[in-house]
Design an enzyme around this catalytic site. Structure first.
Site, PDB file in Angstrom:
ATOM      1  N   LYS A  11       0.958  -1.222   0.324  1.00 15.20           N
ATOM      2  CA  LYS A  11      -0.033   0.067  -0.014  1.00 15.20           C
ATOM      3  C   LYS A  11       0.666   1.285   0.361  1.00 15.20           C
ATOM      4  O   LYS A  11       2.242   0.964   0.597  1.00 15.20           O
ATOM      5  CB  LYS A  11      -1.405   0.049   1.591  1.00 15.20           C
ATOM      6  N   LEU A 104       6.083   0.489   2.976  1.00 12.99           N
ATOM      7  CA  LEU A 104       4.636  -0.107   1.501  1.00 12.99           C
ATOM      8  C   LEU A 104       3.975  -1.631   2.956  1.00 12.99           C
ATOM      9  O   LEU A 104       3.179  -1.535   2.407  1.00 12.99           O
ATOM     10  CB  LEU A 104       5.492  -0.264   0.841  1.00 12.99           C
ATOM     11  N   ASP A 141      -2.252  -1.728  10.158  1.00 12.57           N
ATOM     12  CA  ASP A 141      -2.115  -1.470   8.891  1.00 12.57           C
ATOM     13  C   ASP A 141      -3.079  -2.759   8.180  1.00 12.57           C
ATOM     14  O   ASP A 141      -3.122  -3.227   6.927  1.00 12.57           O
ATOM     15  CB  ASP A 141      -1.568  -1.403   7.445  1.00 12.57           C
TER      16      ASP A 141
HETATM   17  P1  ATP Z   1       4.844  -0.234   7.624  1.00 11.01           P
HETATM   18  O1  ATP Z   1       4.206   1.049   6.509  1.00 11.01           O
HETATM   19  O2  ATP Z   1       3.370  -0.645   8.284  1.00 11.01           O
HETATM   20  O3  ATP Z   1       5.766   1.368   8.726  1.00 11.01           O
HETATM   21  P2  ATP Z   1       7.156  -1.377   6.563  1.00 11.01           P
HETATM   22  O4  ATP Z   1       6.513  -0.985   5.316  1.00 11.01           O
HETATM   23  O5  ATP Z   1       8.238   0.227   6.541  1.00 11.01           O
HETATM   24  O6  ATP Z   1       5.270  -1.280   7.370  1.00 11.01           O
HETATM   25  P3  ATP Z   1       7.762  -4.344   6.874  1.00 11.01           P
HETATM   26  O7  ATP Z   1       8.416  -4.475   5.341  1.00 11.01           O
HETATM   27  O8  ATP Z   1       6.816  -4.543   6.475  1.00 11.01           O
HETATM   28  O9  ATP Z   1       8.183  -2.196   6.952  1.00 11.01           O
HETATM   29  O10 ATP Z   1       8.695  -4.327   7.537  1.00 11.01           O
HETATM   30  C1  ATP Z   1       9.456  -3.953   8.865  1.00 11.01           C
HETATM   31  C2  ATP Z   1       9.729  -4.722   9.557  1.00 11.01           C
HETATM   32  O11 ATP Z   1       9.114  -5.875  10.212  1.00 11.01           O
HETATM   33  C3  ATP Z   1      11.300  -4.862   9.201  1.00 11.01           C
HETATM   34  O12 ATP Z   1      12.110  -4.354   9.529  1.00 11.01           O
HETATM   35  C4  ATP Z   1      11.083  -6.213   8.833  1.00 11.01           C
HETATM   36  O13 ATP Z   1      12.501  -6.907   9.820  1.00 11.01           O
HETATM   37  C5  ATP Z   1      10.209  -7.258  10.439  1.00 11.01           C
HETATM   38  N1  ATP Z   1       9.032  -7.794   9.150  1.00 11.01           N
HETATM   39  C6  ATP Z   1       8.279  -8.746   9.971  1.00 11.01           C
HETATM   40  N2  ATP Z   1       7.578  -9.532   9.518  1.00 11.01           N
HETATM   41  C7  ATP Z   1       7.959  -9.331   8.135  1.00 11.01           C
HETATM   42  C8  ATP Z   1       7.240  -9.798   6.342  1.00 11.01           C
HETATM   43  N3  ATP Z   1       6.581 -10.742   6.839  1.00 11.01           N
HETATM   44  N4  ATP Z   1       7.864  -8.487   5.699  1.00 11.01           N
HETATM   45  C9  ATP Z   1       8.701  -7.623   6.077  1.00 11.01           C
HETATM   46  N5  ATP Z   1       9.144  -7.053   6.692  1.00 11.01           N
HETATM   47  C10 ATP Z   1       8.722  -8.356   8.304  1.00 11.01           C
END
Ligand code: ATP
Length: 313
Positions: A11, A104, A141
């Protein structure tokens, strides 16, 4: 059926306003959330033994209970222990395409896919809102990731009002490979710097929420006015992330200097995106910005707005 494959889309935020503090320690938000077709694939397979196994091809993604997908499966197994005992455990394989820690919602979308997939695998018969209620316990989210499309999210982002689907809009995304921004850091820094502007009482909170509900970005989406949507992109977290990460600021400027509908950072960053009305234009913008920035550490993706959340592959 003993196995399902699901598509878990990323997203972007078209709008993110921080309204105030909540008693639970989170922030009260008003966001417009949009699914895009940059997605992970999640395979869910029943295994004989009562255990949860996570496999992922990305080195930065934990394969243990730190993985949000694992936690989604653990939550359902705890909630429905008889079913878990009857069907046995599950193996979850995550094929990562969504950049990690990029703003994302990759992890949230993976967890959303596990909730939807296990509901089918274990024949739980849960409604979408029941799945969303369970998802909200793991991450703000996740309810949006289950439904997808275009939505206004209030509360922690988990109270959703679906908006008009947006078709034929493309996002060019760019992220420095070795750069990540901690979401808690971004929100805490915002609180330190801008806490004075927070809504101070319940009436004020409600009126600011309503202002977004009946505000210009929601109206532009209702009219599918793409130019306006581009002009009204807004993200409060840019105020703390961009000064701290000048390269993200420069990337945003490089996108904004192109002939695009609008450009902004997504969520807590550091991914920056720009919007266009065609894939051809998106490709031109990506190659122009790639040439201008000339940094081999910068990755680009082109994604189309997606009308749905978790679907079967
Ligand atoms: P948001 O936008 O919800 O803040 P994000 O896109 O910034 O999330 P994610 O890619 O969801 O961040 O990952 C954040 C942290 O969570 C990473 O540092 C990773 O180690 C951990 N993590 C746990 N489970 C997952 C997963 N299934 N996919 C990606 N990262 C994960």
């Amino acid at each position: 059926m003993r196995q399902y494959s699901l598509i878990a889309p990323a997203k972007i935020n078209l709008y993110l306003e921080i309204i105030g503090d909540r008693p639970d320690g989170f922030h009260e938000l008003a966001m417009v959330l949009q699914s895009i077709d940059l997605a992970d694939k999640i395979d869910i397979k029943a295994i004989g033994i009562e255990t949860i196994v996570v496999r992922c091809d990305h080195p930065e993604v934990p394969a243990d209970s730190g993985n949000l997908a694992y936690r989604a499966a653990a939550l359902l197994s705890k909630q429905f222990p008889d079913v878990f005992a009857r069907y046995g455990g599950v193996e979850i394989t995550i094929h990562k395409r969504i950049p990690v820690a990029a703003g994302l919602a990759g992890g949230s979308s993976n967890a959303a896919a596990v909730l939807v997939g296990l509901d089918m695998l274990w024949q739980l018969g849960l409604t979408r809102s029941q799945l969303q209620e369970l998802g909200a316990r793991l991450g703000s989210d996740i309810p949006f990731c289950i439904a997808g499309g275009t939505s206004l999210g209030t509360g922690r982002g988990e109270k959703l009002s679906p908006l008009q689907d947006l078709e034929d809009l493309y996002a060019i995304l760019a992220k420095y490979r070795n750069l990540s921004v901690s979401t808690p850091w971004a929100y805490n820094t915002y609180r330190q710097q801008f806490g004075d502007s927070y809504a101070s009482d319940l009436d004020n909170l409600e009126s600011r929420r309503q202002r977004v509900h009946s505000g210009p970005i929601v109206s532009a989406i209702a009219h599918r006015d793409k130019e306006k949507i581009g002009q009204l992109l807004h993200n409060d977290l840019e105020k703390v992330v961009l000064p701290e990460y000048p390269q993200v600021q420069k990337l945003r400027e490089a996108f904004a200097a192109e002939n695009v509908l609008g450009a902004m950072m997504s969520g807590s960053g550091p991914t920056v995106f720009a919007l266009t009305e065609s894939r051809e234009r998106a490709e031109e913008v990506a190659s122009a910005v790639r040439g201008k920035m000339a940094d081999t550490n910068l990755d680009f993706w082109i994604a189309k707005f997606n009308p749905s959340g978790i679907t079967l592959a």
